[in-house]
Design an enzyme around this catalytic site. Sequence first.
Site, PDB file in Angstrom:
ATOM      1  N   ARG A  59       0.818  -1.227   0.000  1.00 46.43           N
ATOM      2  CA  ARG A  59       0.000   0.000   0.000  1.00 46.43           C
ATOM      3  C   ARG A  59       0.847   1.272   0.000  1.00 46.43           C
ATOM      4  NH1 ARG A  59      -4.232  -0.919   4.652  1.00 46.43           N
ATOM      5  NH2 ARG A  59      -2.298  -1.678   5.543  1.00 46.43           N
ATOM      6  N   HIS A 195      10.114 -23.083   3.997  1.00 47.63           N
ATOM      7  CA  HIS A 195      11.506 -22.862   3.614  1.00 47.63           C
ATOM      8  C   HIS A 195      12.469 -23.881   4.234  1.00 47.63           C
ATOM      9  CE1 HIS A 195      11.872 -20.536   7.380  1.00 47.63           C
ATOM     10  NE2 HIS A 195      13.180 -20.637   7.241  1.00 47.63           N
ATOM     11  N   LYS A 199      16.228 -25.922   2.711  1.00 46.61           N
ATOM     12  CA  LYS A 199      17.573 -25.838   3.312  1.00 46.61           C
ATOM     13  C   LYS A 199      18.412 -27.004   2.800  1.00 46.61           C
ATOM     14  CE  LYS A 199      16.132 -23.548   7.591  1.00 46.61           C
ATOM     15  NZ  LYS A 199      16.876 -22.304   7.706  1.00 46.61           N
ATOM     16  N   GLU A 233      15.852 -20.978  18.845  1.00 45.15           N
ATOM     17  CA  GLU A 233      16.259 -19.638  18.395  1.00 45.15           C
ATOM     18  C   GLU A 233      16.636 -18.829  19.615  1.00 45.15           C
ATOM     19  OE1 GLU A 233      13.994 -18.053  14.765  1.00 45.15           O
ATOM     20  OE2 GLU A 233      12.475 -19.028  15.975  1.00 45.15           O
ATOM     21  N   ASP A 252       3.640 -21.641  14.329  1.00 40.07           N
ATOM     22  CA  ASP A 252       4.720 -20.955  13.607  1.00 40.07           C
ATOM     23  C   ASP A 252       5.813 -21.923  13.162  1.00 40.07           C
ATOM     24  OD1 ASP A 252       5.981 -18.525  12.690  1.00 40.07           O
ATOM     25  OD2 ASP A 252       7.383 -18.670  14.370  1.00 40.07           O
ATOM     26  N   HIS A 257       7.466 -26.472   9.709  1.00 37.31           N
ATOM     27  CA  HIS A 257       8.885 -26.803   9.591  1.00 37.31           C
ATOM     28  C   HIS A 257       9.271 -28.125  10.284  1.00 37.31           C
ATOM     29  CE1 HIS A 257       8.991 -22.854   8.048  1.00 37.31           C
ATOM     30  NE2 HIS A 257       9.223 -22.192   9.168  1.00 37.31           N
ATOM     31  N   LYS A 357      11.592 -19.604  21.221  1.00 42.15           N
ATOM     32  CA  LYS A 357      12.283 -18.319  21.087  1.00 42.15           C
ATOM     33  C   LYS A 357      13.026 -18.065  22.391  1.00 42.15           C
ATOM     34  CE  LYS A 357      10.050 -16.849  17.229  1.00 42.15           C
ATOM     35  NZ  LYS A 357      10.755 -16.779  15.948  1.00 42.15           N
TER      36      LYS A 357
HETATM   37  C1  BG6 Z   1       9.771 -18.717  10.209  1.00 42.62           C
HETATM   38  C2  BG6 Z   1       9.073 -18.345  11.482  1.00 42.62           C
HETATM   39  O1  BG6 Z   1       8.941 -19.531   9.417  1.00 42.62           O
HETATM   40  O2  BG6 Z   1      10.961 -19.418  10.504  1.00 42.62           O
HETATM   41  C3  BG6 Z   1       9.998 -17.489  12.346  1.00 42.62           C
HETATM   42  O3  BG6 Z   1       7.885 -17.618  11.189  1.00 42.62           O
HETATM   43  C4  BG6 Z   1      11.312 -18.196  12.566  1.00 42.62           C
HETATM   44  O4  BG6 Z   1       9.382 -17.196  13.604  1.00 42.62           O
HETATM   45  C5  BG6 Z   1      11.904 -18.657  11.244  1.00 42.62           C
HETATM   46  O5  BG6 Z   1      12.197 -17.271  13.198  1.00 42.62           O
HETATM   47  C6  BG6 Z   1      13.121 -19.520  11.467  1.00 42.62           C
HETATM   48  O6  BG6 Z   1      13.738 -19.755  10.239  1.00 42.62           O
HETATM   49  P1  BG6 Z   1      15.304 -20.042  10.137  1.00 42.62           P
HETATM   50  O7  BG6 Z   1      15.513 -20.349   8.692  1.00 42.62           O
HETATM   51  O8  BG6 Z   1      16.000 -18.803  10.603  1.00 42.62           O
HETATM   52  O9  BG6 Z   1      15.551 -21.208  11.017  1.00 42.62           O
END
Ligand code: BG6
Length: 507
Positions: A59, A195, A199, A233, A252, A257, A357
């Site tokens: 936007r 994603h 990796k 993390e 999340d 993942h 986290k």
């Molecule tokens: C994302 C999450 O999909 O993956 C984030 O929404 C997280 O909260 C991230 O930090 C972690 O990805 P990576 O590649 O840094 O392990």
Amino acid sequence: MRTRTPDERLEGKRRAAPSTLVIFGANGDLTRRKLLPALYRLAAERRLPAGFAVLGNSRTPLSDEQFRERMREAVARYLEDADFDARLWEEFSRALFYLPGDLRDASLYERLAARLEEIDRTCRTAGNVLFYLSTAPGLYPEVVTRLASSGLHTGPGWRRIVIEKPFGRDLADARELSRLLYRAFPEEAIFRIDHYLGKETVQNILAFRFANGIFEPLWNRRYIDHVQITAAESIGVEGRGAFYQEVGALRDMIQNHLLQVMATVAMEPPAAFEPEAVRDERAKLLRSIRILKEHEVDSCAVAGQYASARIGGEDVPGFRQEPGVDPESQTETYAALALLVENWRWAGVPFYLRTGKRLPRRVTDIAIQFHAAPHALFGGVGIAEPMRPNLLVLRIQPEEGISLRFLAKLPGSGMKLRPVSMDFNYGASFGLRAPTAYQTLLLDAMAGDPTLYTRQDMVEACWAVVQPILEAWARRRFDFPNYAAGTWGPPEAEALLARRGHRWRSP
Ligand code: BG6
């Protein structure tokens, strides 16, 4: 879909077709941190197709020039280990365009169509368009519906759509989103991105298991005692407090993942290295995960939320003190699960998954613990009990590699044993910088290769696993916060494993 020859797939040079990448949400965090740096790296490696352009939308009113400037800053900042080359940027940024507008406004889609035609002519993108949905997830249904009603879902070339997680908020919502998607796009045009599957080290799990003869025969309940998958993390919610509060660790990280990583570790060998053969096996595994009954949730799942702490001389706020977060928030920033797979290979083998986290460090790995030797010939001299069994660790990040721990004789008289390790380190062995997950995945979408993308049945199987936990947790009031920032999570997470005779390893 044409079957790729092993060389085409394995050499990694997928044939990315000329195309325009339309990024919805181009002013967002993902575009800046991941998408543009990945595209720039592809440009630096000369792997983008000859006709290529990016059209960003959000936007915020910006000109093409202003958008390029913002993206330049982002790329220079988030390129991590690579160097920013101003000359290359000049060339690359000529293919960046911007179209401001509200995705709820029908006239935006008319302007989008006109802009796409113009870009197609000047950048020779063969009429191909890859839409990338990186907006707030609440907007997905609207955008998909409007793309279809404005006719943008079809065109002179191919039309594909990449969707960022979360795919819905729960199982029912995921099904509704998929119904809308299927009205506009066929399955082969829908790329649901996770994603972690892009990796390098996650892909390497397949090579490790299926290209070597010695591991797969051991890869089952007869030899493996349990598996631990950790995605820790050290960062907090990094300015995403308002978003994260609605999501939480289970949605999340685990729903997508970690379950995908688990599927990669536990799936059966596919008959061929082809998109559907690989995805079928992953899907089958996900469907074999035992769904928890309501009364089992408390003994199989643990939630945590971090409290403020002083780490390395610095005050770190608790989750509830983060901007945008409700001071009474019940959202979990840590989740740990004990899951079982109901099939012949894995019956009775616990898979422990944990993520959080503000844990002590950033580390993602998979630890496969084998059964101890059946007979203690050496009487366990000098070896602490949990140190004894063989342990195979697949390290996803940050120091990518594989280690196998076994016992060796300590030099000297007597039979003293000590655990030692055999290590493979990616960087040292190949001396190459691995492509980032987004580099791989963007190129795959342009090539129409969905191997590393998830499919609707997989998404639904993942939701089915977490659904009873989501429901049970929604009814509970947690005594949060229950772990201090900078620690390995709440004490209940230790108890989760202790009840089953196991202990979390310290990565
Ligand atoms: C994302 C999450 O999909 O993956 C984030 O929404 C997280 O909260 C991230 O930090 C972690 O990805 P990576 O590649 O840094 O392990």
